[in-house]
Write an enzyme that holds these catalytic residues in place. Structure first.
Site, PDB file in Angstrom:
ATOM      1  CG  ASN A  73      -2.980   0.615   5.663  1.00  0.00           C
ATOM      2  OD1 ASN A  73      -1.899   0.952   6.134  1.00  0.00           O
ATOM      3  ND2 ASN A  73      -3.959   1.476   5.448  1.00  0.00           N
ATOM      4  CG  ASN A 173       2.420  -0.215   6.001  1.00  0.00           C
ATOM      5  OD1 ASN A 173       3.165   0.495   5.326  1.00  0.00           O
ATOM      6  ND2 ASN A 173       1.125   0.023   6.137  1.00  0.00           N
ATOM      7  CD  GLU A 174       1.034   4.196   6.738  1.00  0.00           C
ATOM      8  OE1 GLU A 174      -0.173   4.054   6.992  1.00  0.00           O
ATOM      9  OE2 GLU A 174       1.447   4.963   5.844  1.00  0.00           O
ATOM     10  CD  GLU A 293       2.741   3.485   2.054  1.00  0.00           C
ATOM     11  OE1 GLU A 293       1.754   4.255   2.024  1.00  0.00           O
ATOM     12  OE2 GLU A 293       2.739   2.392   2.642  1.00  0.00           O
ATOM     13  CD  GLN A 355      -0.754   1.261  -3.419  1.00  0.00           C
ATOM     14  OE1 GLN A 355      -1.181   0.385  -4.151  1.00  0.00           O
ATOM     15  NE2 GLN A 355      -1.130   1.353  -2.149  1.00  0.00           N
TER      16      GLN A 355
HETATM   17  O1  AHR Z   1      -0.756   3.669  -0.266  1.00  0.00           O
HETATM   18  C1  AHR Z   1      -2.007   3.560   0.349  1.00  0.00           C
HETATM   19  C2  AHR Z   1      -1.907   3.331   1.841  1.00  0.00           C
HETATM   20  O2  AHR Z   1      -1.388   4.470   2.448  1.00  0.00           O
HETATM   21  C3  AHR Z   1      -1.006   2.225   2.324  1.00  0.00           C
HETATM   22  O3  AHR Z   1      -1.614   0.983   2.342  1.00  0.00           O
HETATM   23  C4  AHR Z   1      -0.685   2.649   3.714  1.00  0.00           C
HETATM   24  O4  AHR Z   1       0.570   2.173   4.146  1.00  0.00           O
HETATM   25  C5  AHR Z   1      -0.767   4.159   3.675  1.00  0.00           C
HETATM   26  O5  AHR Z   1      -1.505   4.674   4.713  1.00  0.00           O
END
Ligand code: AHR
Length: 505
Positions: A73, A173-174, A293, A355
């Protein structure tokens, strides 16, 4: 003891090659992943650039291959230029994605050097939230063009003579999520991703591009999002992303333990959409699935407790965000999700455990002079990344099944194998909570059998976690009997993940 489990591996029935990029990970400018995580200038082990050597050592031990950066994000509000040039001149900014203050002390140069030293390939994300084609192209030119242009010469002036040579790029991203800065409809995003991809390929035809798929399988737009985005970007991108996080409902551990089944279905549905659209990449092959992810994440706690607190407070630097403490159960689920990813090597081109440090991470740190340590989930990842090489073999499993509320009846023992020359690796997750099973494993004739298991430690329970100086959950040797008939026999404890390796004869 439940009924025995018979597993047979036909070593001649070789499936897809396991991509080494399946063992990627993710560093976001979020919480304490970068600052107080990999980077901590005051720590006793830190190098001249402020990166912790003890953390770097654990990253190497984890054996990851790729690192996605800088978000997440965060990237949807990020100006990459803020993170290059003399540190004293870098602007301090508000990070609206995580309600934090970003100092920009770490940017592209520092991160790429760190990743290089850790043996990780950088997968760079461009901002398609607040920015667009021009800024994505600028970043690519800055990073990858040799010299003789304003942007490439700026990189050289900033201390990096040779191009970074970044091959893998995420197009935003998303973007389907209303929480995302610059959130878009599928058509808006599809057009922007296609035009960014076209421009990036004009500049550097060697890039590999990832279009953003759905943020999760439950998104109301799932399916239509993928169809629309793929129609816009086919021929221009190489991969489409899948994001998948799983959490335990305390009243339904069985479904949580079967999360691999849910991931398998999700991947299968995206693969079907790729085929339905006929989405081919620039190399003429069907677009790959980048599970960029995935993990276990207690999102209920984040949404109901931590997020309301964080988003109404001040704007801290590197606050503690989503530092989930992983249990034995979580480790078995992570091991089982890896089994699914390997099994789907036919369609999954890469994957990133999200992560790497502190933020829902296999590695945790304490600030100041504090320790760095391995969470429970570190182990299945490290053991899998080290051994799951070569081609996939789908074992036949005959044993008990478990009824789950969310995924129906699932095998109590989940299994996958890989064969690489004369080396065979078998990965097993035992999802039964209360009873062991006797396993009979038929690999044909083998020698040099080695086996380890991760399970509930003596005196612990399935909620046991690790902590600084107390790594209670760690793999132990699994004793395997090799019968005169060549069959391997061993008891698999309840709630366990195991890895066996042997040489084929
Ligand atoms: O990994 C945490 C968050 O999860 C990331 O920033 C986002 O891409 C997802 O929603």
């Amino acid at each position: 003891m439940t009924s025995p489990t018979r597993i047979s591996v036909d070593r001649t029935a070789l499936g897809a090659e396991v991509p080494r990029r399946l063992f990627g990970t993710f560093v976001e400018h979020m919480g304490r992943c970068v600052y107080d995580g990999i980077h901590s200038p005051d720590h006793a082990t830190s190098d001249g650039a402020g990166f912790r050597a003890d953390v770097q050592e654990l990253v190497r031990e984890l054996g990851a291959t790729v690192v996605r950066y800088p978000g997440g994000n965060f990237v949807s509000g990020y100006r990459w230029e803020d993170g290059v040039g003399p540190r004293a001149e870098r602007p301090v900014r508000l990070d609206a994605a995580w309600h934090s203050t970003e100092t920009n002390e770490v940017g592209l140069h520092e991160f790429a050097d760190w990743a290089d030293a850790a043996g990780l390939e950088v997968m760079e994300a461009v901002n398609l939230g607040t920015r667009g084609v021009a800024e994505a192209a600028d970043l690519l030119e800055y990073a990858n063009h040799p010299s003789g242009t304003a942007l490439s010469d700026r990189r050289r002036a900033n201390g990096r003579e040779e191009p970074f040579g970044i091959r893998l790029w995420c197009l935003g991203n998303e973007m389907d999520g209303p929480w995302q800065i610059g959130h878009k409809t599928a058509d808006e995003y599809g057009r922007l991703a296609a035009e960014s991809a076209r421009m990036m390929r004009f500049l550097d035809p060697s890039v590999e591009l990832v279009a953003a798929g759905s943020s999760n399988h439950e998104m109301p737009t799932f399916g239509e999002w993928e169809r629309t985005v793929l129609r816009h970007t086919a021929g221009l991108v190489d991969h489409i992303s899948v994001h998948a996080y799983y959490e335990e409902d305390p009243a339904d551990a069985a479904s949580f333990l079967a999360s691999g089944v849910a991931l398998d279905r999700y991947i299968g549905e995206v693969a079907d959409i790729i085929d339905e659209v006929g989405a081919i990449g620039p190399d003429g092959r069907p677009i790959g699935i980048s599970v960029d992810e995935w993990n276990v994440w207690n999102q209920t706690r984040w949404n109901e407790v931590d997020k309301p607190r964080v988003f109404t407070g001040d704007w801290p630097i590197a606050p503690r965000l989503i530092e989930d403490d992983y249990t034995v159960t979580d480790a078995v689920v992570v091991g089982s999700l890896l089994i699914t990813l390997i099994r789907r090597s036919d369609r999954v081109s890469m994957a990133n455990l999200a992560q790497l440090v502190n933020v829902i991470a296999p590695i945790r740190t304490e600030p100041g002079g504090g320790a760095a340590w391995r969470q429970t989930t570190f182990h299945p990842f490290a053991l899998t990344a080290a051994a799951a090489t070569g081609r996939v073999v789908h074992p036949r499993v005959d044993g008990a099944t478990i009824d789950t509320a969310r995924h129906g009846a699932v095998d109590a023992v989940d299994a996958v194998a890989t064969v690489d020359g004369d080396a065979v690796t078998v990965l097993l997750a035992h999802r039964e909570l209360d009873a062991a099973t006797d396993v009979e494993l038929d690999l044909g004739a083998v020698t040099d059998v080695e086996a380890v298991v991760l399970t509930i430690p003596d005196g612990g329970d399935r909620h046991t976690t690790n902590a600084a100086g107390a790594e209670r959950v760690a793999p132990v040797a699994l004793s395997v009997e090799v019968g005169a008939d060549g069959i391997l026999r061993f008891p698999l404890p309840p709630l366990a993940w195991a890895r066996l390796r042997a040489r084929l004869r």
